[in-house]
Scaffold this motif. Structure first.
Motif, mmCIF file in Angstrom:
data_model
loop_
_atom_site.group_PDB
_atom_site.id
_atom_site.type_symbol
_atom_site.label_atom_id
_atom_site.label_comp_id
_atom_site.label_asym_id
_atom_site.label_seq_id
_atom_site.Cartn_x
_atom_site.Cartn_y
_atom_site.Cartn_z
ATOM 1 N N ALA A 524 -19.517 -51.918 2.481
ATOM 2 C CA ALA A 524 -20.081 -52.470 1.254
ATOM 3 C C ALA A 524 -18.982 -52.861 0.282
ATOM 4 O O ALA A 524 -17.876 -52.302 0.310
ATOM 5 N N THR A 525 -19.285 -53.813 -0.588
ATOM 6 C CA THR A 525 -18.285 -54.297 -1.543
ATOM 7 C C THR A 525 -18.147 -53.383 -2.755
ATOM 8 O O THR A 525 -17.206 -53.529 -3.524
ATOM 9 N N SER A 526 -19.066 -52.461 -2.927
ATOM 10 C CA SER A 526 -18.970 -51.530 -4.059
ATOM 11 C C SER A 526 -19.604 -50.197 -3.668
ATOM 12 O O SER A 526 -20.375 -50.111 -2.707
ATOM 13 N N GLN A 527 -19.288 -49.179 -4.456
ATOM 14 C CA GLN A 527 -19.841 -47.857 -4.175
ATOM 15 C C GLN A 527 -21.348 -47.841 -4.412
ATOM 16 O O GLN A 527 -22.093 -47.143 -3.702
ATOM 17 N N ILE A 528 -21.796 -48.666 -5.352
ATOM 18 C CA ILE A 528 -23.245 -48.712 -5.646
ATOM 19 C C ILE A 528 -24.013 -49.225 -4.422
ATOM 20 O O ILE A 528 -25.038 -48.656 -4.022
#
Length: 652
Positions: A524-528
């Motif tokens: 994923a591109t972010s932790q969210i």
């Protein structure tokens, strides 16, 4: 030529030369054949650093390696491998290549390479006019063609003459009526050498002197000169379209990565994370500089040169290797001659430049050893050789002793008419077709003279030059080692399916799978987004549905990789907690990874097909050990202890 360097360690002990084989101290005998101490001394001092086993670095340990090596050579000759046609051909090829370093060929080649380097800085735009005439044409036809091109050149030199129109009206080049003799831009090596030389020696706007090539007579009108395109340095991200453990669509993946770049993701980090070009991937995708024509991917080159500004990034491009995204990193300054030297010299040895080198080398050998061409051979051979030679069916007849004159001499060697007759009969089937018998005989004579000059030089070189003889001896023995090992060990291990299976059966505990995981890997591109992936997996959503929902409207926020991987493979996060179910979030470069472990596969024995390469290698080692024991039993080796003691004192 076989990849001799791949078996360098097997042959590093080589180097029996005529300079070693003199009446000096005998170190050992093999079935009564002497091996001399100074041969052992030379290879010991030369190759000691190659020995990995410390126990073999002392003289006694190294001597055992040396004896094993010599036994392999003896056995190769006993099996007749030194009489094999492939062996002889490869040795001859290497000898030809090696002798160039001593044959003045390198000096002449270097001069032409420097000329090519200087010319290669420019591209020339030109038109030309061709009047066809072959080198086999009659003198009358040749003169007629020359007079015709001379007349056209006189018209071209007149003020206001339209060269393109003259080409349309007179040139015998195919399509000249429509092309007007236009050649566009060309540079070094694009044209035959005499044509290239005439073009480079002609000023812009001028018409060249008449030049003859294999095609006929030419005149050239130079329209323009310009600097050649420089090399470029680029980085790329490649997604292979070859089948493997991954299950995603390569085109879809490259488009996803392209979108991530547009969203601001780091090119270097994406290359490290996803590029299937492992060599460049670890360097952020960076490739060596290149120019057009150097890669085996013209589509890649074309797109790379369309990038104008440093940092520009291409759209995905397809090549035979897969899908690529390319970034322009640098427009490289012109390389030096030394940087291009090897490539240029290789090209020089081909085509018409090679003929220039041959003539220069021949003249040098004649100067050193003395050369005498006794008398013209054509009157005799015009009658002796029938026209059947033109259809490659001529059979030589015995030449009477009184008629078997000397063709030429080089040093103390005389080449006879009978030698030339044998050469014609042998070569007629492989030479280019001729229509004129006299021209064929002249061409054959030139070939024979060149071959005999070089052969004489090489024979003398092995007598006169110790360095050359030593290097050639190493290669000679190295080829034998390769052949005897291939016949008795390597090929045997590959082809003996029953023996290989039996070896695997008794040692299969050595070939085991580590613990493996059947997984869905989400990057994923972010932790969210990674946390959302975790929640969706726990809610039972299918992997493809998760990917679709988190990548709306063509955006790329999540990548999915599925497959079975051993613990420790690069696809899995470092320090992954090995248990079934959804993992924690693992940061990696600019991405965040979540792994859904669907199944943990226990350690197990690998099938033979899964580890065949390793099993063959180990089987080869076992075969070689048995074989060497047989050789020690077959040949009687006696070491001269007195010479060995003297040698130890000398080496210390």
């Amino acid at each position: 030529m076989k990849n001799f360097l791949t078996v360098l360690f097997l042959v590093f002990l080589g180097g029996t030369t005529i300079f070693s084989q003199n009446k000096k101290d005998v170190l050992l005998t093999i079935d009564g054949t002497p091996v001399y101490a100074n041969e052992f001394k030379r290879v010991y001092e030369k190759n000691l650093e190659l020995v990995q086993d410390e126990s073999q670095k002392d003289i006694d340990g190294y001597l055992q390696l040396f004896i094993d090596y010599k036994l392999k050579i003896f056995e190769a000759k006993a099996q007749g491998l030194d009489e094999g046609e492939v062996y002889k051909a490869e040795l001859t090829k290497y000898r030809d290549q090696l002798s160039r370093n001593y044959l003045f060929e390198n000096k002449f080649t270097e001069d032409l390479a420097k000329e090519a380097y200087d010319r290669g800085k420019e591209e020339i735009n030109a038109n030309h006019i061709l009047i066809k005439v072959s080198y086999e044409a009659t003198p009358q036809d040749t003169l007629a063609a020359y007079n015709k091109i001379k007349s056209i050149r006189e018209k071209a030199l007149k003020n206001g003459a339209d060269f393109e129109q003259l080409a349309k009206e007179n040139s015998e080049e195919p399509n000249a009526k429509s092309s007007g003799g236009k050649l566009g831009y060309f540079s070094v090596f694009n044209m035959v050498y005499p044509f290239e030389t005439a073009a480079y020696n002609t000023k812009v706007g001028a018409v060249s002197e008449i030049v003859r090539t294999n095609f006929g007579y030419h005149i050239i009108k130079v329209n323009d000169r310009r600097e050649r395109l420089p090399k470029v340095a680029v980085s790329h991200i490649m997604i292979s379209d070859k089948k493997g453990a991954k299950t995603f669509d390569p085109k879809e993946r490259i488009n996803e990565i392209s979108t991530m770049l547009k969203q601001g993701q780091s090119f270097e980090n994406l290359a490290k994370e996803y590029s299937d070009d492992k060599n460049s991937g670890v360097k952020g995708g960076a490739l060596k500089p290149f120019t057009k024509g150097e890669l085996r991917a013209p589509e890649f080159e074309e797109v790379a040169y369309q990038l104008k500004n440093i940092g520009d990034i291409s759209e995905p491009v397809k090549t035979d290797f897969g899908w690529h995204i390319i970034r322009l990193d640098e427009i490289v300054a012109d390389p030096t001659f030394e940087e291009q030297r090897v490539q240029l010299e290789k090209k020089v040895k081909q085509g018409d430049r090679g003929k220039v080198v041959i003539n220069a080398v021949n003249n040098k050998i004649k100067e050193i050893y003395g050369f005498k061409k006794v008398e013209s051979y054509l009157p005799f051979f015009d009658t002796y050789v029938t026209d059947s030679v033109l259809s490659r069916k001529w059979k030589k007849e015995p030449i009477a002793a009184a008629q078997n004159k000397t063709l030429f001499t080089i040093g103390n060697k005389a080449v006879k008419y009978s030698d030339f007759a044998s050469y014609i009969e042998e070569r007629q089937g492989t030479t280019m077709p001729f229509k004129d018998k006299e021209k064929l005989l002249i061409g054959m004579y030139d070939e024979l003279e060149t071959n005999e000059l070089k052969e004489y030089f090489r024979d003398q070189l092995e007598i006169e030059n110790e360095e050359y003889a030593a290097i050639l001896g190493e290669y000679r023995d190295g080829l034998l080692i390769f052949d005897v090992m291939d016949k008795n060990i390597w090929s045997k291990a590959k082809n003996d399916t029953i023996g290989l299976q039996n070896f695997y059966n008794k040692s299969k505990e050595n070939y085991r799978w580590k613990k493996r995981l059947d997984v869905d890997i989400f990057s994923a591109t972010s932790q969210i987004y990674a946390q959302r992936v975790q929640k969706m997996i726990q809610e039972g959503m299918a992997p493809e549905d998760i990917k679709t929902e988190l990548n709306p409207d063509g955006s790329v926020n999540v990548l999915l990789t599925q497959g079975v991987f051993e613990i420790g493979e690069k696809e899995l996060p470092e320090n992954l907690d090995i248990k079934k179910g959804v993992s924690s979030v693992y940061p990696s470069n600019d991405s965040f990874t979540v792994v859904n472990v669907k199944e943990i596969l226990p350690e197990s024995i690998k099938d033979l097909e899964d580890v065949k390469g390793r099993v063959i290698s180990n089987y080869q080692n076992e075969l070689e050990t048995t074989w060497m024991n047989e050789l020690h039993a077959k040949y009687k080796v006696e070491v001269n202890s007195k010479t060995l003691r003297k040698l130890k004192r000398r080496l210390k």
